[in-house]
Design an enzyme around this catalytic site. Structure first.
Site, PDB file in Angstrom:
ATOM      1  N   HIS A   2       2.849   9.649  -9.810  1.00  0.00           N
ATOM      2  CA  HIS A   2       3.736   8.489  -9.866  1.00  0.00           C
ATOM      3  C   HIS A   2       4.111   8.202 -11.319  1.00  0.00           C
ATOM      4  CE1 HIS A   2       2.755   6.594  -5.730  1.00  0.00           C
ATOM      5  NE2 HIS A   2       2.464   7.889  -5.709  1.00  0.00           N
ATOM      6  N   GLU A  27       4.316   5.472 -13.015  1.00  0.00           N
ATOM      7  CA  GLU A  27       3.426   4.538 -13.697  1.00  0.00           C
ATOM      8  C   GLU A  27       2.156   5.233 -14.183  1.00  0.00           C
ATOM      9  OE1 GLU A  27       4.867   4.266 -10.692  1.00  0.00           O
ATOM     10  OE2 GLU A  27       5.000   2.181 -10.058  1.00  0.00           O
ATOM     11  N   CYS A  55       3.532   0.551  -6.348  1.00  0.00           N
ATOM     12  CA  CYS A  55       2.797   0.609  -5.084  1.00  0.00           C
ATOM     13  C   CYS A  55       1.372   0.097  -5.327  1.00  0.00           C
ATOM     14  CB  CYS A  55       2.769   2.046  -4.557  1.00  0.00           C
ATOM     15  SG  CYS A  55       1.747   3.184  -5.519  1.00  0.00           S
ATOM     16  N   CYS A 112      -0.770   2.294  -7.691  1.00  0.00           N
ATOM     17  CA  CYS A 112      -0.394   2.113  -9.094  1.00  0.00           C
ATOM     18  C   CYS A 112      -0.808   0.734  -9.600  1.00  0.00           C
ATOM     19  CB  CYS A 112       1.099   2.334  -9.278  1.00  0.00           C
ATOM     20  SG  CYS A 112       1.569   4.071  -9.091  1.00  0.00           S
TER      21      CYS A 112
END
Length: 137
Positions: free
Chosen positions: A50, A52, A80, A83
């Site tokens: 991801h 992040e 999400c 994260c």
């Protein structure tokens, strides 16, 4: 327009060009960008890819510490839950995002929706919608 969010948006475009979910992230400390990243989940075949998390890993390497105290995260899509947990553990101070992620709830982090990037927000929303329309075909 927020200059840090512009960099996050550019990262989202990179992800989109690689057929990744178009999410970009930038971490800022003392008004200096210390990392930029985008989603790499498909290209690296890594569930943790991801934007992040990629940005957090880069920032930790840059400053030589896992604690990202007094850092802010600018991300194109609200994080999400996975994260959010990593953001919380890394001690990032604030998270700014362009558009909501309707699939998640806000947990224990200071998440702030930006309202000053209307044109970018609209363009980004179209990019995300287009990405998911292509997947459904």
């Amino acid at each position: 327009m927020n200059k840090y969010m512009e960099y996050a948006y550019k990262e989202a475009i990179k992800a989109d060009k690689k057929n990744e979910i178009p999410v970009g992230a930038v971490i800022v400390k003392d008004n200096i960008i210390i990392s930029k990243a985008h989603n790499t989940r498909q290209t690296k075949n890594l569930v943790l890819g991801h934007a992040e998390i990629n940005a957090i890993i880069k920032a930790e390497k840059k400053i030589g510490d896992w604690r990202l105290d007094n850092c802010d995260l600018y991300v194109t899509l609200a994080p999400c839950e996975m994260c959010q947990s990593v953001i919380s553990e890394s001690r990032i101070k604030n998270v700014f995002y362009l558009i909501e992620n309707n699939n998640v709830s806000k947990n224990n982090i200071n998440v702030i929706r930006t309202n000053d990037c209307v044109k970018m927000k609209n363009e980004y929303k179209k990019m995300v919608e287009s990405f998911f329309e292509k997947l459904r075909k």
